[in-house]
Design a protein around this motif. Structure first.
Motif, PDB file in Angstrom:
ATOM      1  N   PHE A  11       0.856  -1.180   0.000  1.00 13.09           N
ATOM      2  CA  PHE A  11       0.000   0.000   0.000  1.00 13.09           C
ATOM      3  C   PHE A  11       0.898   1.237   0.000  1.00 13.09           C
ATOM      4  O   PHE A  11       1.709   1.427   0.910  1.00 13.09           O
ATOM      5  N   CYS A  12       0.745   2.065  -1.020  1.00 14.11           N
ATOM      6  CA  CYS A  12       1.517   3.301  -1.135  1.00 14.11           C
ATOM      7  C   CYS A  12       0.600   4.456  -0.746  1.00 14.11           C
ATOM      8  O   CYS A  12      -0.326   4.790  -1.482  1.00 14.11           O
ATOM      9  N   ILE A  13       0.867   5.053   0.400  1.00 13.28           N
ATOM     10  CA  ILE A  13      -0.036   6.069   0.933  1.00 13.28           C
ATOM     11  C   ILE A  13       0.492   7.449   0.587  1.00 13.28           C
ATOM     12  O   ILE A  13       1.617   7.815   0.929  1.00 13.28           O
ATOM     13  N   HIS A  14      -0.344   8.196  -0.092  1.00 12.97           N
ATOM     14  CA  HIS A  14      -0.013   9.543  -0.558  1.00 12.97           C
ATOM     15  C   HIS A  14      -0.846  10.544   0.215  1.00 12.97           C
ATOM     16  O   HIS A  14      -2.082  10.520   0.162  1.00 12.97           O
ATOM     17  N   HIS A  15      -0.184  11.414   0.958  1.00 13.16           N
ATOM     18  CA  HIS A  15      -0.874  12.441   1.738  1.00 13.16           C
ATOM     19  C   HIS A  15      -0.798  13.750   0.958  1.00 13.16           C
ATOM     20  O   HIS A  15       0.273  14.327   0.809  1.00 13.16           O
ATOM     21  N   THR A  27       4.610  15.834  -7.201  1.00  8.12           N
ATOM     22  CA  THR A  27       3.355  15.801  -7.948  1.00  8.12           C
ATOM     23  C   THR A  27       2.974  14.349  -8.213  1.00  8.12           C
ATOM     24  O   THR A  27       3.776  13.429  -7.990  1.00  8.12           O
ATOM     25  N   LEU A  28       1.779  14.139  -8.696  1.00  6.52           N
ATOM     26  CA  LEU A  28       1.333  12.783  -8.998  1.00  6.52           C
ATOM     27  C   LEU A  28       2.210  12.122 -10.057  1.00  6.52           C
ATOM     28  O   LEU A  28       2.312  10.896 -10.111  1.00  6.52           O
ATOM     29  N   ASP A  29       2.843  12.915 -10.900  1.00  3.64           N
ATOM     30  CA  ASP A  29       3.739  12.350 -11.918  1.00  3.64           C
ATOM     31  C   ASP A  29       4.952  11.680 -11.296  1.00  3.64           C
ATOM     32  O   ASP A  29       5.636  10.891 -11.965  1.00  3.64           O
ATOM     33  N   ASP A  30       5.244  11.990 -10.042  1.00  8.90           N
ATOM     34  CA  ASP A  30       6.387  11.376  -9.368  1.00  8.90           C
ATOM     35  C   ASP A  30       6.087   9.979  -8.840  1.00  8.90           C
ATOM     36  O   ASP A  30       6.999   9.271  -8.395  1.00  8.90           O
ATOM     37  N   ILE A  31       4.830   9.571  -8.841  1.00  3.05           N
ATOM     38  CA  ILE A  31       4.467   8.262  -8.301  1.00  3.05           C
ATOM     39  C   ILE A  31       4.876   7.158  -9.266  1.00  3.05           C
ATOM     40  O   ILE A  31       4.560   7.202 -10.457  1.00  3.05           O
ATOM     41  N   ASP A  32       5.588   6.157  -8.747  1.00  6.56           N
ATOM     42  CA  ASP A  32       5.952   4.971  -9.531  1.00  6.56           C
ATOM     43  C   ASP A  32       4.909   3.897  -9.261  1.00  6.56           C
ATOM     44  O   ASP A  32       4.924   3.234  -8.212  1.00  6.56           O
ATOM     45  N   VAL A  33       4.000   3.710 -10.185  1.00  2.00           N
ATOM     46  CA  VAL A  33       2.858   2.808  -9.981  1.00  2.00           C
ATOM     47  C   VAL A  33       3.267   1.350  -9.938  1.00  2.00           C
ATOM     48  O   VAL A  33       2.491   0.491  -9.496  1.00  2.00           O
ATOM     49  N   ASN A  34       4.473   1.036 -10.374  1.00  2.00           N
ATOM     50  CA  ASN A  34       4.916  -0.355 -10.390  1.00  2.00           C
ATOM     51  C   ASN A  34       5.493  -0.809  -9.060  1.00  2.00           C
ATOM     52  O   ASN A  34       5.892  -1.967  -8.919  1.00  2.00           O
ATOM     53  N   GLU A 340       5.755  10.387  -0.411  1.00  2.00           N
ATOM     54  CA  GLU A 340       6.466  11.627  -0.743  1.00  2.00           C
ATOM     55  C   GLU A 340       7.560  11.953   0.271  1.00  2.00           C
ATOM     56  O   GLU A 340       8.372  12.853   0.041  1.00  2.00           O
ATOM     57  N   ASP A 341       7.597  11.222   1.402  1.00  2.00           N
ATOM     58  CA  ASP A 341       8.675  11.403   2.369  1.00  2.00           C
ATOM     59  C   ASP A 341       9.916  10.595   2.003  1.00  2.00           C
ATOM     60  O   ASP A 341      10.977  10.772   2.608  1.00  2.00           O
ATOM     61  N   ASP A 342       9.796   9.702   1.036  1.00  5.54           N
ATOM     62  CA  ASP A 342      10.943   8.942   0.536  1.00  5.54           C
ATOM     63  C   ASP A 342      11.795   9.860  -0.353  1.00  5.54           C
ATOM     64  O   ASP A 342      11.383  10.972  -0.715  1.00  5.54           O
ATOM     65  N   ASP A 343      12.964   9.398  -0.712  1.00  5.61           N
ATOM     66  CA  ASP A 343      13.817  10.126  -1.664  1.00  5.61           C
ATOM     67  C   ASP A 343      13.307   9.793  -3.068  1.00  5.61           C
ATOM     68  O   ASP A 343      13.925   9.052  -3.825  1.00  5.61           O
ATOM     69  N   PHE A 344      12.165  10.375  -3.404  1.00  5.88           N
ATOM     70  CA  PHE A 344      11.429   9.930  -4.588  1.00  5.88           C
ATOM     71  C   PHE A 344      12.078  10.346  -5.908  1.00  5.88           C
ATOM     72  O   PHE A 344      11.713   9.843  -6.965  1.00  5.88           O
TER      73      PHE A 344
END
Length: 402
Positions: A11-15, A27-34, A340-344
């Protein structure tokens, strides 16, 4: 995302509030869906009458954030999304207590939530009522009312094939006062355990807030993730429904004595820059030489300090250990909070999402390690018969996959 290892849930939780307050400009573009099996959008709230409501309408609707969030499923056909409801911000316990006790308000909640899920293509919700029976809630009836509320939600969701996750606090006293564990277990698909925030400004000594095991200097047995997990199982939770929460942030303290910096030491208050520190900044602090990195071999977690400033957190090594723990106890998976708290962007570790990638790999997902902004220096030395040396330096600043 196939793998020879049986996959567990990630589960990837985005606040949204945390993300858009960041200087890094997440931004949402930074999310790695895989790297996820579920993406969780946190948080919406409820009104006094039980209706679902946006806490940040400018982001959620006017900027079409909710639509963009669920469109991420187009990039991963196996990905599911949940809407998280509740949390700390302006979501007081009395409001949820009143809704849980009122049949009409519960119907309002189920109806408005169901309509929203259908409209925006979510796959379910994650309900996070903080501290039933506490902080103004009803200490007598909240426990059973919450369980009944979840059962009513599940009855409707099962008909529509929606998922229901409940997010619960980890401390031992919360089970006794707040949670009917067998009833909750029967009604939900997943139980998210808050196996973090176990240390903070309300304690009388410092500790790694997400430590896996007890540190010898802790004056109680229950301030660790292992105790939380075993306590829920012993009280009737099915291991395969339990999701271990793994924070990508640390909790900070200002030490009472800079020379007393081991877990168990006294503190005067939280860190001078606030009580939370995200992993990116922790990583940068420890790599620039100003902060000293230590490992608690009892709690199985890292901490670092600089003078009287101290932070306990999770890193790659501790997450790998937690992954083995999740396998050992046959838990359902884990949740990274908040992504988003990770070194994304790979600013510090030269690898995007080092913590989330480690977690996903530990849960059996097929992870391709992506490295960016990495300077590779390859020195090829060739000596001729006269001991002459030739050096070739190749510099690459583009991203690539391993």
């Amino acid at each position: 995302m196939s793998s020879t290892k049986a996959k567990k849930e990630v589960f990837c939780i985005h606040h949204i509030l945390t993300a858009y307050d960041k200087e890094t400009g997440f931004t949402l573009d930074d999310i790695d869906v895989n790297l996820c099996t579920y993406l969780v959008y946190a948080y919406f709230g409820i009104t006094e009458s039980g209706h679902l409501v946006s806490k940040r309408p400018m982001l959620d609707h006017y900027k079409e954030n909710v639509i963009k969030f669920n469109n991420l499923k187009n990039d991963n056909g196996e990905l599911k999304t949940l809407l998280a409801i509740g949390g700390w911000e302006n979501e007081n316990s009395p409001k949820y207590s009143n809704v849980a006790a009122d049949p009409g308000k519960k119907r309002n909640f189920i109806r408005s939530t169901t309509e929203f899920i259908k409209k925006y293509n979510f796959d379910g919700i994650a309900l996070h009522w903080c501290f039933p029976g506490m902080f103004g809630g009803d200490p007598i009836y909240d426990k059973i009312n919450f369980s009944r509320w979840l059962k009513q939600i599940k009855n409707e969701f099962a008909r529509l094939d929606f998922k229901l996750m409940v997010m619960v606090q980890g401390e031992v006293n919360n089970i006794d006062l707040s949670y009917d564990v067998p009833g909750i277990n029967e009604s939900v698909d997943f139980i998210f355990l808050t196996t973090y925030d176990l240390y903070g400004k309300w304690r009388d000594h410092i500790g790694i807030h997400s430590g896996l095991y007890k540190s010898p200097n802790a004056n109680v047995d229950y301030l660790n993730a292992d105790f939380v997990v075993r306590n829920w199982i012993e009280n009737g939770a099915a291991p395969e429904k339990l999701i271990m929460g793994i924070p990508f942030f640390g909790r900070t303290f200002t030490l009472a004595d800079a020379n007393e910096n081991q877990p168990g030491a006294k503190f005067s208050y939280v860190g001078e820059h606030g009580e939370f520190m995200d992993y990116l900044n922790i990583c940068k602090n420890t790599k620039n030489g100003n902060w000293i990195l230590k490992w608690d071999s009892d709690a199985m977690g890292p901490y670092s300090y600089n003078g009287n400033q101290w932070v306990g957190y999770d890193n790659i090594q501790s997450i790998q250990i937690k992954g083995k723990y999740i396998d050992k106890y046959k838990l359902g998976g884990a949740a990274g909070i908040f992504i988003e708290d990770d070194d994304f962007r790979g600013i510090c570790d030269n690898e995007k999402y080092p913590l989330l990638s480690t977690l996903a790999k530990a849960m059996g997902l097929n992870v391709k390690k992506e490295i960016s902004k990495l300077l590779i220096n390859i020195n090829l030395q060739k000596k001729n018969k006269k001991n002459q040396e030739q050096e070739v330096v190749l510099n690459h600043n583009e991203k690539f996959e391993l």
